[in-house]
Design a protein around this motif. Structure first.
Motif, PDB file in Angstrom:
ATOM      1  N   GLU A 183       1.965   9.490  -5.666  1.00 13.34           N
ATOM      2  CA  GLU A 183       2.496  10.819  -5.336  1.00 13.34           C
ATOM      3  C   GLU A 183       3.570  11.231  -6.329  1.00 13.34           C
ATOM      4  O   GLU A 183       3.648  12.380  -6.752  1.00 13.34           O
ATOM      5  CB  GLU A 183       3.062  10.816  -3.917  1.00 13.34           C
TER       6      GLU A 183
ATOM      7  N   LYS B 280       0.836  -1.205   0.000  1.00 16.33           N
ATOM      8  CA  LYS B 280       0.000   0.000   0.000  1.00 16.33           C
ATOM      9  C   LYS B 280       0.869   1.252   0.000  1.00 16.33           C
ATOM     10  O   LYS B 280       0.599   2.216  -0.732  1.00 16.33           O
ATOM     11  CB  LYS B 280      -0.914  -0.006   1.221  1.00 16.33           C
TER      12      LYS B 280
ATOM     13  N   GLU C 175       1.015   4.216  -2.836  1.00 17.03           N
ATOM     14  CA  GLU C 175       0.845   5.633  -2.498  1.00 17.03           C
ATOM     15  C   GLU C 175       2.052   6.448  -2.953  1.00 17.03           C
ATOM     16  O   GLU C 175       1.902   7.563  -3.455  1.00 17.03           O
ATOM     17  CB  GLU C 175       0.631   5.796  -0.996  1.00 17.03           C
TER      18      GLU C 175
END
Length: 170
Positions: free
Chosen positions: A128, A120, A124
């Protein structure tokens, strides 16, 4: 020495510590609190299952173990036992073993909970990076200073926006 449990957060209340609350009608039970924080939350009629730092919340939301045979040994027993030195010695040995088993099971439970966290975090980080690719340093700078390199993540690039030098129009 009797160790009580806090009614609100389920932590241990040692003798001489905490606050006791007895209702006016002296009905049901004596409420014991480990600190003023728990007592104030109780007076504000907060539900311990909805307050994130309590044991009840952690168990309800799967953050702590709920079903385990080692919890059976922590139960309060009011039946007096005749003192026997050998029994007391064996009990103390058993307590150490039970604590070790409980710690191992909690570690396993925590490892299972954190299993998907790394993937996860990678997703992320990639997202980003996709959103702010323009902030990443130029490849020439990264070659000079290898300490600035990021872990290898494949990123989809949208069409590069080349900045053209337009003379200011007046």
């Amino acid at each position: 020495m009797r160790l009580e449990k806090c009614w609100f957060c389920s932590s241990t209340v040692y003798p001489g510590h905490g606050i006791q609350f007895v209702r006016n009608d002296a009905k049901d039970e004596i409420f014991r609190f480990c600190r003023s924080k728990c007592h104030k939350n109780f007076k504000m009629k907060r539900n311990p299952r909805k307050v994130k730092w309590t044991k009840a919340y952690r168990r309800l939301n799967g953050k702590d173990m709920t079903q385990d045979s080692t919890f059976e040994f922590e139960r309060k027993r009011n039946r007096p036992e005749r003192y026997d030195r050998n029994l007391a010695e064996n009990t103390l040995k058993a307590i150490k073993k039970i604590d070790k088993v409980r710690v191992d099971r909690e570690a396993r439970h925590h490892a299972l909970r954190m299993k998907g966290k790394k993937a996860k975090e990678q997703r992320e980080a990639a997202k980003e990076l996709e959103q702010s690719i323009h902030m990443v340093k130029a490849p020439a700078v990264l070659e000079k200073e290898p300490a600035l390199t990021l872990p290898k993540i494949k990123v989809k690039l949208s069409q590069p926006q080349a900045e053209e030098n337009h003379p200011m129009e007046e």
